[in-house]
Scaffold this active site. Structure first.
Site, PDB file in Angstrom:
ATOM      1  CD  GLU A 231      -7.227  10.970 -10.581  1.00  0.00           C
ATOM      2  OE1 GLU A 231      -8.118  10.264 -11.064  1.00  0.00           O
ATOM      3  OE2 GLU A 231      -7.283  11.479  -9.459  1.00  0.00           O
TER       4      GLU A 231
ATOM      5  CB  CYS B 156      -2.003  18.453  -9.836  1.00  0.00           C
ATOM      6  SG  CYS B 156      -1.949  17.266  -8.497  1.00  0.00           S
TER       7      CYS B 156
ATOM      8  CB  CYS C 184      -0.935   5.494  -3.166  1.00  0.00           C
ATOM      9  SG  CYS C 184       0.306   5.976  -1.933  1.00  0.00           S
TER      10      CYS C 184
ATOM     11  CB  CYS D  79      -3.269   8.842   3.577  1.00  0.00           C
ATOM     12  SG  CYS D  79      -1.473   8.879   3.487  1.00  0.00           S
TER      13      CYS D  79
ATOM     14  CB  CYS E  29      -5.792   9.747   0.388  1.00  0.00           C
ATOM     15  SG  CYS E  29      -5.162   9.614  -1.279  1.00  0.00           S
TER      16      CYS E  29
ATOM     17  CB  SER F 206       3.777  16.975  -2.589  1.00  0.00           C
ATOM     18  OG  SER F 206       3.003  16.834  -1.434  1.00  0.00           O
TER      19      SER F 206
ATOM     20  CB  SER G 255       1.272  15.537   3.117  1.00  0.00           C
ATOM     21  OG  SER G 255       1.268  15.966   1.789  1.00  0.00           O
TER      22      SER G 255
ATOM     23  CB  CYS H 276      -4.917  13.136  -4.897  1.00  0.00           C
ATOM     24  SG  CYS H 276      -4.575  11.883  -3.712  1.00  0.00           S
TER      25      CYS H 276
HETATM   26  S1  SF4 Z   1      -2.237  10.993   0.427  1.00  0.00           S
HETATM   27 FE1  SF4 Z   1      -0.568  10.539  -0.993  1.00  0.00          FE
HETATM   28  S2  SF4 Z   1       0.693   9.057   0.159  1.00  0.00           S
HETATM   29 FE2  SF4 Z   1      -1.289   9.077   1.180  1.00  0.00          FE
HETATM   30  S3  SF4 Z   1      -2.479   7.420   0.197  1.00  0.00           S
HETATM   31 FE3  SF4 Z   1      -2.930   9.335  -0.917  1.00  0.00          FE
HETATM   32  S4  SF4 Z   1      -1.508   9.321  -2.643  1.00  0.00           S
HETATM   33 FE4  SF4 Z   1      -0.713   7.861  -1.107  1.00  0.00          FE
END
Ligand code: SF4
Length: 348
Positions: free
Chosen positions: A97, A110, A117, A121, A124, A196, A219, A337
């Site tokens: 996306e 963005c 990923c 995190c 997220c 980032s 971050s 995200c």
């Molecule tokens: S914040 Fe960024 S690095 Fe962390 S899990 Fe989400 S996409 Fe991955």
């Protein structure tokens, strides 16, 4: 028995790769510059549009090559902000996306750098998907080409803050950034391209050593290792001491201030003690600080009240760094995200 020709996709190739492709056709070298301009500047989707190439050449190209790597699956527009969320399907059916964010003085896209990923995190939505694969440079740059065609506007800013950790896919991200930045390509200035990272120290060191001129954002989200590892597991591998050393070196060698992103999570990292720890950590690093009130995406984490956000910003007022609060746009279209991809994956 006739064999089906596997076509080469030209989106994402840089000038030298296009030169090699053209030489193998064979055609004169100048054709590679024309192709570069048609793909990245004029954003062609078909060889038939390439009016300064002869008809036989256009037919020859169509027989062996193609352009474009993304198919639109879903597009949601926020009635409040005009932000547009694109959900794309890749050629292998995976989904990524991008989010278009119009503001008074800029038009930002963005973009994603990976499918899912691996870093997990805790707050997220992308982290909950797990990792599938890296995107190619073409799949990254095509997000910008698609959005420019769709919006019928030029994107002014590109931020690598969508799905994935850009510095876990550094080669493709840097190639895509170069195409986005190239004067004969999308021509978006390096200061308007932000990469980032959650803090992949060796990649920050490479970024510094190679003297890339894109903006670097990190971050941080917590100012002590003890707290940070609870929400950013990769912080175990790259503790704050290493990360800060890499950021100081980046500033000293590039003269550029990194941006520190700090997602404010209610009751976790938004106390006065957290603000004091952040001041202490960043006191000697010339940087900018973006406070981002969390856009709830994962159960267990909430956004602090506006009063608490203001108080946290005020507690940082003594710092030399510029501190700003960035309210995320597009809450009504799941613009955090990975949220849309996570939602559609559940639905599938
Ligand atoms: S914040 Fe960024 S690095 Fe962390 S899990 Fe989400 S996409 Fe991955």
């Amino acid at each position: 028995m006739s064999e089906k020709t596997i076509k080469i996709n030209l989106t994402g190739l840089d000038q030298s790769e296009l030169e090699k492709f053209v030489a193998e056709l064979p055609e004169i070298k100048f054709r590679s510059r024309q192709l570069f301009s048609w793909i990245y500047q004029k954003k062609a989707t078909d060889f038939a549009q390439m009016s300064d190439l002869s008809l036989p050449l256009r037919r020859k190209l169509a027989a062996v090559a193609e352009i474009g790597l993304l198919a639109l699956v879903e597009k949601s527009i926020s009635p409040q902000s005009g932000s547009t969320k694109y959900l794309f399907s890749l050629q292998d059916g995976r989904r990524i996306e991008s989010v278009y964010i119009p503001e008074k003085d800029r038009r930002t896209l963005c973009i994603s750098s990976q499918v899912g990923c691996a870093l997990g995190c805790r707050f997220c939505a992308t982290g909950t998907l797990g990792f599938t694969r890296n995107l190619s440079a073409g799949e990254i740059v095509d997000q910008v080409l698609f959005a420019e065609r769709d919006q019928m506007l030029e994107i002014t800013n590109v931020v690598f803050m969508g799905m994935g950790e850009p510095f876990m896919n550094t080669d493709a991200v840097l190639q895509a950034a170069a195409l986005i930045n190239h004067a004969d390509g999308l021509a978006i200035g390096s200061r308007h391209i932000v990469i980032s990272t959650v803090g992949i120290v060796p990649a920050i060191e490479r970024f510094t050593a190679e003297k890339h001129r894109y903006k670097l954002a990190v971050s941080l989200h917590a100012a002590t290792d003890e707290k940070r590892v609870q929400i950013v597991p990769i912080a175990r591998k790259y503790p704050l001491a290493q990360l800060m050393t890499a950021l100081h070196a980046y500033y000293e060698k590039s003269g550029r201030r990194p941006t520190i992103e700090y997602a404010l999570l209610a009751g976790f990292n938004d106390s006065k003690a957290d603000a004091i720890a952040l001041q202490k950590l960043l006191r000697s690093l010339p940087c900018k600080i973006n406070l981002i009130p969390y856009n709830p995406a994962v159960a267990g984490f909430e956004r602090p009240s506006p009063e608490r956000v203001d108080a946290f910003a005020a507690w940082l007022a003594q710092m030399p760094a510029a501190v700003s609060v960035r309210w995320s746009q597009g809450d009504d279209i799941n613009a955090a995200c990975g949220q849309l991809a996570a939602r559609t994956q559940e639905r599938q």
